[in-house]
Design an enzyme around this catalytic site. Structure first.
Site, mmCIF file in Angstrom:
data_model
loop_
_atom_site.group_PDB
_atom_site.id
_atom_site.type_symbol
_atom_site.label_atom_id
_atom_site.label_comp_id
_atom_site.label_asym_id
_atom_site.label_seq_id
_atom_site.Cartn_x
_atom_site.Cartn_y
_atom_site.Cartn_z
ATOM 1 N N ASN A 156 81.243 1.998 -39.693
ATOM 2 C CA ASN A 156 80.311 3.074 -39.326
ATOM 3 C C ASN A 156 80.755 4.439 -39.836
ATOM 4 O O ASN A 156 79.922 5.318 -40.066
ATOM 5 C CB ASN A 156 80.105 3.122 -37.800
ATOM 6 C CG ASN A 156 81.377 2.977 -37.020
ATOM 7 O OD1 ASN A 156 82.070 1.968 -37.153
ATOM 8 N ND2 ASN A 156 81.707 3.969 -36.235
ATOM 9 N N GLN A 184 75.924 -1.729 -38.422
ATOM 10 C CA GLN A 184 75.603 -0.774 -39.493
ATOM 11 C C GLN A 184 75.052 -1.448 -40.745
ATOM 12 O O GLN A 184 74.502 -0.783 -41.608
ATOM 13 C CB GLN A 184 76.853 0.039 -39.886
ATOM 14 C CG GLN A 184 77.349 0.975 -38.806
ATOM 15 C CD GLN A 184 76.396 2.140 -38.528
ATOM 16 O OE1 GLN A 184 75.469 2.420 -39.298
ATOM 17 N NE2 GLN A 184 76.598 2.818 -37.412
ATOM 18 N N GLY A 205 69.240 -1.855 -32.139
ATOM 19 C CA GLY A 205 67.943 -1.294 -32.502
ATOM 20 C C GLY A 205 67.981 0.145 -32.972
ATOM 21 O O GLY A 205 67.289 0.515 -33.930
ATOM 22 N N HIS A 206 68.831 0.960 -32.329
ATOM 23 C CA HIS A 206 68.718 2.397 -32.628
ATOM 24 C C HIS A 206 69.296 2.799 -33.989
ATOM 25 O O HIS A 206 69.172 3.948 -34.401
ATOM 26 C CB HIS A 206 69.286 3.249 -31.478
ATOM 27 C CG HIS A 206 70.768 3.283 -31.338
ATOM 28 N ND1 HIS A 206 71.508 4.377 -31.696
ATOM 29 C CD2 HIS A 206 71.638 2.373 -30.855
ATOM 30 C CE1 HIS A 206 72.784 4.135 -31.429
ATOM 31 N NE2 HIS A 206 72.883 2.932 -30.922
ATOM 32 N N THR A 242 65.516 -9.551 -16.390
ATOM 33 C CA THR A 242 64.199 -9.447 -17.034
ATOM 34 C C THR A 242 64.328 -8.644 -18.327
ATOM 35 O O THR A 242 64.945 -7.579 -18.337
ATOM 36 C CB THR A 242 63.201 -8.768 -16.064
ATOM 37 O OG1 THR A 242 63.166 -9.570 -14.885
ATOM 38 C CG2 THR A 242 61.812 -8.664 -16.669
ATOM 39 N N CYS A 330 86.304 15.275 -30.127
ATOM 40 C CA CYS A 330 86.901 16.176 -29.150
ATOM 41 C C CYS A 330 86.790 15.529 -27.776
ATOM 42 O O CYS A 330 85.697 15.335 -27.255
ATOM 43 C CB CYS A 330 86.142 17.495 -29.186
ATOM 44 S SG CYS A 330 87.018 18.763 -28.307
HETATM 45 N N1 PLP Z 1 79.233 -1.339 -33.908
HETATM 46 C C1 PLP Z 1 79.075 -0.383 -34.837
HETATM 47 C C2 PLP Z 1 79.628 -0.601 -36.212
HETATM 48 C C3 PLP Z 1 78.393 0.790 -34.518
HETATM 49 O O1 PLP Z 1 78.246 1.741 -35.445
HETATM 50 C C4 PLP Z 1 77.873 0.946 -33.210
HETATM 51 C C5 PLP Z 1 77.188 2.197 -32.826
HETATM 52 O O2 PLP Z 1 77.552 3.276 -33.270
HETATM 53 C C6 PLP Z 1 78.055 -0.099 -32.286
HETATM 54 C C7 PLP Z 1 78.746 -1.217 -32.675
HETATM 55 C C8 PLP Z 1 77.523 -0.003 -30.893
HETATM 56 O O3 PLP Z 1 76.133 -0.120 -30.844
HETATM 57 P P1 PLP Z 1 75.339 0.439 -29.575
HETATM 58 O O4 PLP Z 1 75.341 1.919 -29.676
HETATM 59 O O5 PLP Z 1 73.966 -0.151 -29.682
HETATM 60 O O6 PLP Z 1 76.066 -0.062 -28.370
#
Ligand code: PLP
Length: 395
Positions: A156, A184, A205-206, A242, A330
């Site tokens: 990430n 990612q 999802g996000h 649910t 930080c």
């Molecule tokens: N794994 C990686 C490589 C990520 O970049 C992230 C989120 O930044 C996650 C796991 C965690 O995902 P979530 O925010 O949906 O818990």
């Protein structure tokens, strides 16, 4: 936020989260308003919701290339990661050894720290200066009591891609379960999971232009799984509770759009990233890219700048409505250099002077033009403020 400010925003932090695609929002709306049936209910309002969940499952399965029955919906990527690793440990309690890397996301890293305190043994595979793991070290680390190997597909912070195919071959040869954190990578890297001996794969999802708070775990039909969240018989007895119907339907739409846009992600978005990166490297003296230049996501640029504190740069960039991430965090008043950049052998100073810019579907050429003009100017200011007596090297 005023619409003027909204128009000024240059969002270059798509690895942190993404803007919800309007088509995802539209798809979700009925399921927040009129379609309030519980998917476990036997009458038509419920059955309608259950059917929509299955469409979403098909769409996620299509994106990652697996069977729909292998897709479990969760609340986030972190839950998916926890579910996979904990299931492996519960299925075979005699196996108390986990292999992961020193550059994982905190969901894996902190879970492994937590498990280590409870008696499990963790092997943290090191990475080289480019952020790559050594496959020989992985092979040697696998033991008869290894419960699971859990590794990233794409980092990430740097975007560096691990060689998932080779990792999977090694785990297959050694008869070890493999979980891949593809949070990612999904939607940015084409994948066909059914062709790889991977047992679990996490996504969120996000990161895919869907709202926060929904994720998925691929569970190979070939492995046994024990639920982490105990409750009702939802998700084919694999996760109690649910389902978050509207968000799952949003994830399904986001997956469909991602399948459609994946080519764009690897061409148009890559070009934006490359143009921005080349211009910044040219304009800011002494700047350089962190991590492997070839094996990395098409959307990520992690750049180290000499003589700046990234936290200060973030604040000044915020004033210009440019959003990106720092190579440091930080917490409780002190600044910690990123564990990823540190694991790559970088000094605290280099890590703390690094910024991550991550691009996405909604970035435009015009935004990149403005960012190329503003970012060097802001960095020059940060440099000047922190070194008021030394000369500034920007061109
Ligand atoms: N794994 C990686 C490589 C990520 O970049 C992230 C989120 O930044 C996650 C796991 C965690 O995902 P979530 O925010 O949906 O818990």
């Amino acid at each position: 936020m005023s619409s003027k400010t909204k128009d000024q925003i240059i969002y270059l932090d798509n690895n942190a989260t993404t803007q919800v695609d309007p088509a995802v929002f539209e798809e979700m709306l009925p399921w927040l308003r009129d379609e309030y049936g519980n998917p476990s209910s036997a009458y038509s309002l419920g059955k309608h919701a259950a059917k929509a969940l299955e469409t979403a499952r098909d769409r996620v399965a299509h994106l990652i290339g697996c069977e729909s029955r292998e897709v479990l919906f969760t609340s986030c990527g972190s839950e998916s990661i926890n579910s996979a690793i904990r299931s492996a440990l519960l299925i075979d309690p005699d196996k108390q050894h986990i292999i992961t890397s020193s550059v994982e996301h905190s969901a894996t890293q902190k879970l492994c720290d937590h498990l280590a305190k409870r008696g499990y043994e963790i092997t943290w595979l090191p990475v080289d200066h480019d952020g790559n793991i050594d496959l020989e070290k992985l092979e040697k680390a696998i033991r008869p009591d290894t419960a699971i190997v859990s590794l990233l597909w794409a980092n990430n912070e740097t975007g560096v891609l691990f060689p998932v195919e080779k990792i999977a071959e090694i785990c297959k040869r050694k008869h070890t379960l493999l979980h891949i954190d593809a949070v990612q990578a999904v939607g940015k890297v084409p994948m066909k999971i059914s062709e790889l001996p991977i047992h679990f794969l996490s996504l969120s999802g996000h990161k895919l232009h869907c709202p926060k708070g929904v994720g998925s775990l691929f569970i190979s039909k070939k492995v046994r799984f024990t639920p982490w969240l105990i409750g009702g018989s939802q998700e084919n007895n694999r996760r109690g509770g649910t389902q978050n119907v509207a968000s799952i339907i949003g994830l399904g739409k986001a997956a469909e759009l991602a399948s459609h846009h994946i080519h764009e992600e690897t061409t148009r978005v890559r070009k934006l990233r490359d143009r921005f990166e080349a211009a910044i490297l040219e304009a800011v003296h002494g700047s350089s890219v962190n991590g492997d230049l070839i094996h990395r996501l098409p959307n990520t640029a992690s750049i180290a700048f000499k003589g700046i504190e990234s936290e200060a740069a973030l604040m000044l960039l915020d004033e210009e409505h440019i959003y990106c991430s720092a190579g440091s965090a930080c917490t409780t008043g002190s600044v910690h250099a990123s564990h990823v950049l540190k694991a790559m052998g970088m000094s605290d100073t280099r890590a703390r002077g690094s910024l991550r810019f991550s691009f996405g579907r909604f970035n435009t050429e015009k935004q990149i033009d403005r960012a190329i003009e503003i970012v060097p100017r802001v960095l020059e200011k940060v440099h000047r403020v922190s070194h008021s007596n030394s000369p500034v090297h920007m061109h």
